[in-house]
Write a protein that holds these residues in place. Structure first.
Motif, PDB file in Angstrom:
ATOM      1  N   ARG A 162     104.046  97.898  93.728  1.00 47.18           N
ATOM      2  CA  ARG A 162     105.227  98.712  93.425  1.00 47.18           C
ATOM      3  C   ARG A 162     106.291  97.898  92.692  1.00 47.18           C
ATOM      4  O   ARG A 162     106.382  96.673  92.836  1.00 47.18           O
ATOM      5  CB  ARG A 162     105.822  99.286  94.711  1.00 47.18           C
ATOM      6  CG  ARG A 162     106.373  98.235  95.662  1.00 47.18           C
ATOM      7  CD  ARG A 162     106.830  98.839  96.978  1.00 47.18           C
ATOM      8  NE  ARG A 162     107.403  97.819  97.856  1.00 47.18           N
ATOM      9  CZ  ARG A 162     107.760  98.031  99.114  1.00 47.18           C
ATOM     10  NH1 ARG A 162     107.597  99.242  99.644  1.00 47.18           N
ATOM     11  NH2 ARG A 162     108.283  97.061  99.842  1.00 47.18           N
ATOM     12  N   ASP A 163     107.070  98.610  91.920  1.00 56.37           N
ATOM     13  CA  ASP A 163     108.240  98.076  91.232  1.00 56.37           C
ATOM     14  C   ASP A 163     109.450  98.606  92.000  1.00 56.37           C
ATOM     15  O   ASP A 163     109.868  99.752  91.811  1.00 56.37           O
ATOM     16  CB  ASP A 163     108.234  98.554  89.776  1.00 56.37           C
ATOM     17  CG  ASP A 163     109.530  98.266  89.030  1.00 56.37           C
ATOM     18  OD1 ASP A 163     110.463  97.676  89.620  1.00 56.37           O
ATOM     19  OD2 ASP A 163     109.620  98.649  87.852  1.00 56.37           O
ATOM     20  N   VAL A 164     110.010  97.800  92.876  1.00 56.53           N
ATOM     21  CA  VAL A 164     111.023  98.300  93.807  1.00 56.53           C
ATOM     22  C   VAL A 164     112.275  98.771  93.079  1.00 56.53           C
ATOM     23  O   VAL A 164     112.921  99.748  93.493  1.00 56.53           O
ATOM     24  CB  VAL A 164     111.379  97.240  94.868  1.00 56.53           C
ATOM     25  CG1 VAL A 164     110.177  96.946  95.758  1.00 56.53           C
ATOM     26  CG2 VAL A 164     111.887  95.953  94.228  1.00 56.53           C
ATOM     27  N   THR A 165     112.648  98.129  91.981  1.00 56.04           N
ATOM     28  CA  THR A 165     113.858  98.518  91.264  1.00 56.04           C
ATOM     29  C   THR A 165     113.689  99.886  90.615  1.00 56.04           C
ATOM     30  O   THR A 165     114.556 100.767  90.724  1.00 56.04           O
ATOM     31  CB  THR A 165     114.206  97.481  90.184  1.00 56.04           C
ATOM     32  OG1 THR A 165     114.177  96.178  90.749  1.00 56.04           O
ATOM     33  CG2 THR A 165     115.577  97.751  89.595  1.00 56.04           C
ATOM     34  N   SER A 166     112.553 100.082  89.938  1.00 57.43           N
ATOM     35  CA  SER A 166     112.335 101.367  89.266  1.00 57.43           C
ATOM     36  C   SER A 166     112.165 102.503  90.261  1.00 57.43           C
ATOM     37  O   SER A 166     112.676 103.613  90.058  1.00 57.43           O
ATOM     38  CB  SER A 166     111.105 101.280  88.356  1.00 57.43           C
ATOM     39  OG  SER A 166     111.342 100.358  87.305  1.00 57.43           O
ATOM     40  N   VAL A 167     111.452 102.245  91.366  1.00 56.65           N
ATOM     41  CA  VAL A 167     111.276 103.281  92.391  1.00 56.65           C
ATOM     42  C   VAL A 167     112.623 103.683  92.983  1.00 56.65           C
ATOM     43  O   VAL A 167     112.887 104.865  93.250  1.00 56.65           O
ATOM     44  CB  VAL A 167     110.319 102.788  93.490  1.00 56.65           C
ATOM     45  CG1 VAL A 167     110.347 103.731  94.694  1.00 56.65           C
ATOM     46  CG2 VAL A 167     108.902 102.672  92.940  1.00 56.65           C
ATOM     47  N   ALA A 168     113.519 102.710  93.175  1.00 57.10           N
ATOM     48  CA  ALA A 168     114.804 102.989  93.809  1.00 57.10           C
ATOM     49  C   ALA A 168     115.788 103.690  92.875  1.00 57.10           C
ATOM     50  O   ALA A 168     116.620 104.488  93.323  1.00 57.10           O
ATOM     51  CB  ALA A 168     115.423 101.684  94.311  1.00 57.10           C
ATOM     52  N   THR A 169     115.701 103.417  91.582  1.00 56.41           N
ATOM     53  CA  THR A 169     116.751 103.890  90.676  1.00 56.41           C
ATOM     54  C   THR A 169     116.358 105.058  89.782  1.00 56.41           C
ATOM     55  O   THR A 169     117.245 105.716  89.209  1.00 56.41           O
ATOM     56  CB  THR A 169     117.222 102.741  89.766  1.00 56.41           C
ATOM     57  OG1 THR A 169     116.113 102.267  88.987  1.00 56.41           O
ATOM     58  CG2 THR A 169     117.790 101.590  90.596  1.00 56.41           C
TER      59      THR A 169
END
Length: 298
Positions: A36-43
């Motif tokens: 997962r790409d935590v920044t893209s998933v969150a934003t």
């Protein structure tokens, strides 16, 4: 990976399955154990889609567009998404590009675009840097018979991609590895008891494998040719020595000059009559070509 991208890779002399492995490993390196790409998933909302341009930030020679396309096309599969990215390649490998030129356009889920961004750019920037450096050598050798040649001094795991980038930049490839060409170097000569003995052993063991011999003097060049060598690597010789080898060997063997050469002396060495100038720096020291991914606005 789309059929169009696989076809483009094959036309470049690259194995799509090998490129897939490189791309998947590179994506996993970024995504970690949870994929997962935590920044893209969150934003970024799941349903958001966008278009982005792959843009040159500097002048140079581009290489690796199909490889970059493979990254964008495979990112959904690697992350477990059922969504895909569409890639439209605008430029072509081997082309000179200028700062601001759009090289490709990608459209799809914004999360996937940004997740793939760095991996795609790492490979594209690296390959384009190699191609740009190679083109500088090819230009410097213009007007001579010599061609710029790469070596095995490549990034582990990226040899096929970097050697393709050399071709895209106007250079040519030497051997791919230890398996396809026998290269008798100084340590082999020492261990085997000399050039003639080493050459004979290679010929007896692998009669169909091309043999190259590294030589340090005109006398060694003459001995290697008499033994049957058809390709000589002339190590750390001066232009005067190279001209002497050319006169001694004639057309009995192809000749490669090597050893710490720079662009400043490329034309001088190329003018000696050798067939190749090999440059390890093409693949071990080329700076990247700066390329970016810009989301379109408005």
């Amino acid at each position: 990976m789309t059929e169009a991208t696989e076809r483009a890779l094959r036309q470049a002399g690259l194995d799509p399955a090998q490129v897939r492995r490189v791309v998947e490993n590179a994506l996993v390196e970024d995504l970690g154990p949870d994929f997962r790409d935590v920044t893209s998933v969150a934003t970024i909302p799941y349903e958001q889609t966008d278009t982005a341009d792959v843009v040159a930030r500097a002048d140079g020679v581009v290489a690796g567009l199909a490889v970059a396309a493979a990254v964008f096309e495979l990112v959904g599969e690697v992350t477990g998404s059922d969504r895909t990215v569409e890639v439209s390649v605008v430029a072509h490998d081997g082309a000179r590009v200028a700062r601001g030129d759009v090289l490709a356009t990608v459209t799809g889920p914004t999360r996937l675009l940004l997740t793939a961004e760095r991996t795609a750019l790492n490979l594209l920037c690296r390959m384009s840097g190699v191609a740009t450096h190679t083109r500088a050598w090819a230009d410097a050798l213009a007007g001579t018979k010599a061609m710029v040649l790469d070596t095995r001094k490549t990034t582990p795991g990226l040899r096929a991609l970097e050697k393709y980038a050399v071709r895209a930049g106007g250079g040519t490839n030497k051997r791919m590895g230890l398996h396809d060409v026998a290269m008798i170097k100084d340590n082999h000569k020492f261990a085997a008891g000399g050039i003639t003995a080493a050459f004979r052993r290679v010929r007896e063991t692998f009669p169909d494998v091309p043999v190259q011999v590294e030589v340090d003097t005109v006398a060694e060049a003459a001995e290697a040719v008499e033994a049957g060598a058809e390709f000589l690597l002339l190590d750390n010789m001066t232009p005067a020595q190279l001209r002497e080898v050319v006169a001694t060997v004639g057309d009995r063997a192809e000749l490669e000059a090597t050893g710490g050469l720079t662009l400043a002396v490329a034309a001088e060495y190329g003018a000696t009559g050798v067939d190749f100038i090999s440059v390890g720096a093409l693949t071990h020291s080329s700076p990247i070509l700066d390329i970016a991914l810009d989301l379109r606005t408005g």
